[in-house]
Design a protein around this motif. Structure first.
Motif, mmCIF file in Angstrom:
data_model
loop_
_atom_site.group_PDB
_atom_site.id
_atom_site.type_symbol
_atom_site.label_atom_id
_atom_site.label_comp_id
_atom_site.label_asym_id
_atom_site.label_seq_id
_atom_site.Cartn_x
_atom_site.Cartn_y
_atom_site.Cartn_z
ATOM 1 N N VAL A 130 -8.158 10.333 14.300
ATOM 2 C CA VAL A 130 -9.122 10.118 13.218
ATOM 3 C C VAL A 130 -8.393 9.715 11.937
ATOM 4 N N VAL A 131 -7.333 10.431 11.609
ATOM 5 C CA VAL A 131 -6.562 10.121 10.402
ATOM 6 C C VAL A 131 -6.026 8.697 10.477
ATOM 7 N N GLU A 132 -5.487 8.315 11.616
ATOM 8 C CA GLU A 132 -4.933 6.964 11.761
ATOM 9 C C GLU A 132 -6.013 5.893 11.595
ATOM 10 N N ILE A 133 -7.174 6.117 12.175
ATOM 11 C CA ILE A 133 -8.273 5.155 12.032
ATOM 12 C C ILE A 133 -8.682 5.030 10.573
ATOM 13 N N TYR A 134 -8.864 6.176 9.905
ATOM 14 C CA TYR A 134 -9.273 6.112 8.500
ATOM 15 C C TYR A 134 -8.182 5.548 7.602
ATOM 16 N N ARG A 135 -6.916 5.723 7.964
ATOM 17 C CA ARG A 135 -5.840 5.081 7.190
ATOM 18 C C ARG A 135 -6.000 3.554 7.245
ATOM 19 N N ARG A 136 -6.249 3.036 8.443
ATOM 20 C CA ARG A 136 -6.423 1.585 8.594
ATOM 21 C C ARG A 136 -7.668 1.095 7.853
ATOM 22 N N LEU A 137 -8.758 1.843 7.998
ATOM 23 C CA LEU A 137 -9.991 1.453 7.324
ATOM 24 C C LEU A 137 -9.836 1.528 5.805
ATOM 25 N N ALA A 138 -9.183 2.573 5.303
ATOM 26 C CA ALA A 138 -8.979 2.715 3.860
ATOM 27 C C ALA A 138 -8.054 1.624 3.321
ATOM 28 N N ALA A 139 -7.108 1.181 4.128
ATOM 29 C CA ALA A 139 -6.226 0.097 3.692
ATOM 30 C C ALA A 139 -7.023 -1.189 3.487
ATOM 31 N N ALA A 140 -8.070 -1.363 4.295
ATOM 32 C CA ALA A 140 -8.901 -2.562 4.181
ATOM 33 C C ALA A 140 -10.004 -2.418 3.136
ATOM 34 N N ASN A 141 -10.507 -1.206 2.956
ATOM 35 C CA ASN A 141 -11.608 -0.975 2.018
ATOM 36 C C ASN A 141 -11.480 0.436 1.453
ATOM 37 N N ARG A 142 -10.658 0.540 0.450
ATOM 38 C CA ARG A 142 -10.307 1.836 -0.135
ATOM 39 C C ARG A 142 -11.533 2.619 -0.612
ATOM 40 N N ALA A 143 -12.403 1.974 -1.365
ATOM 41 C CA ALA A 143 -13.560 2.666 -1.939
ATOM 42 C C ALA A 143 -14.469 3.246 -0.863
ATOM 43 N N ALA A 144 -14.598 2.546 0.224
ATOM 44 C CA ALA A 144 -15.516 2.997 1.273
ATOM 45 C C ALA A 144 -14.937 4.101 2.144
ATOM 46 N N PHE A 145 -13.610 4.087 2.368
ATOM 47 C CA PHE A 145 -13.064 4.966 3.398
ATOM 48 C C PHE A 145 -12.052 6.011 2.934
ATOM 49 N N GLU A 146 -11.598 5.964 1.684
ATOM 50 C CA GLU A 146 -10.677 7.018 1.234
ATOM 51 C C GLU A 146 -11.291 8.412 1.269
ATOM 52 N N PRO A 147 -12.572 8.565 0.930
ATOM 53 C CA PRO A 147 -13.147 9.914 1.056
ATOM 54 C C PRO A 147 -13.099 10.440 2.490
ATOM 55 N N ASP A 148 -13.324 9.570 3.451
ATOM 56 C CA ASP A 148 -13.249 9.972 4.858
ATOM 57 C C ASP A 148 -11.814 10.301 5.256
ATOM 58 N N LEU A 149 -10.870 9.526 4.735
ATOM 59 C CA LEU A 149 -9.464 9.807 5.001
ATOM 60 C C LEU A 149 -9.081 11.170 4.428
ATOM 61 N N ALA A 150 -9.504 11.450 3.217
ATOM 62 C CA ALA A 150 -9.194 12.745 2.601
ATOM 63 C C ALA A 150 -9.785 13.890 3.418
ATOM 64 N N ARG A 151 -11.014 13.736 3.856
ATOM 65 C CA ARG A 151 -11.669 14.775 4.659
ATOM 66 C C ARG A 151 -10.932 14.973 5.975
ATOM 67 N N SER A 152 -10.537 13.879 6.609
ATOM 68 C CA SER A 152 -9.836 14.011 7.886
ATOM 69 C C SER A 152 -8.446 14.627 7.697
ATOM 70 N N LEU A 153 -7.804 14.351 6.573
ATOM 71 C CA LEU A 153 -6.517 14.993 6.272
ATOM 72 C C LEU A 153 -6.696 16.488 6.027
ATOM 73 N N ASP A 154 -7.805 16.869 5.390
ATOM 74 C CA ASP A 154 -8.117 18.300 5.239
ATOM 75 C C ASP A 154 -8.225 18.959 6.614
ATOM 76 N N ASN A 155 -8.988 18.306 7.505
ATOM 77 C CA ASN A 155 -9.157 18.841 8.860
ATOM 78 C C ASN A 155 -7.823 18.957 9.577
#
Length: 108
Positions: free
Chosen positions: A30-55
């Protein structure tokens, strides 16, 4: 994002069943997927990346891997702090929990 959400749910279910090593594998994906997505669209996916890093931090801590847990949680906190400065949407993430998780990892 759909695969990441499905893997996130799988990881949570596996953790609830006590299958923490398998939960960790799913959460790392999950973290790896959100890292890739956040790299392409930071505003849309950084919150998800942060949540997955918490998990990830929670799972690592539960497995006794406290240094790795702290690293993941600190990264989540840094992302949440940056998002707050730029007023990113929070979309159901656990902003503010990161500092509590860090304190638990450090035994405070």
């Amino acid at each position: 994002p759909d695969l990441a959400r499905s893997l996130d749910n799988l990881g949570a279910d596996l953790s609830e069943l006590g299958r923490r090593d398998e939960a960790l594998t799913a959460t790392e994906q999950v973290v790896e997927i959100y890292r890739r997505l956040a790299a392409a669209n930071r505003a849309a996916f950084e919150p998800d990346l942060a949540r997955s890093l918490d998990n990830l931090g929670i799972l690592l801590s539960g497995l006794g891997r406290r240094d790795e847990a702290l690293t993941a949680t600190e990264e989540a906190q840094a992302l949440s702090t940056a998002a707050e400065r730029t007023a990113q949407p929070r979309r159901g993430s656990r902003w503010g929990w990161a500092s509590e998780i860090v304190a638990r990892i450090l035994g405070r």
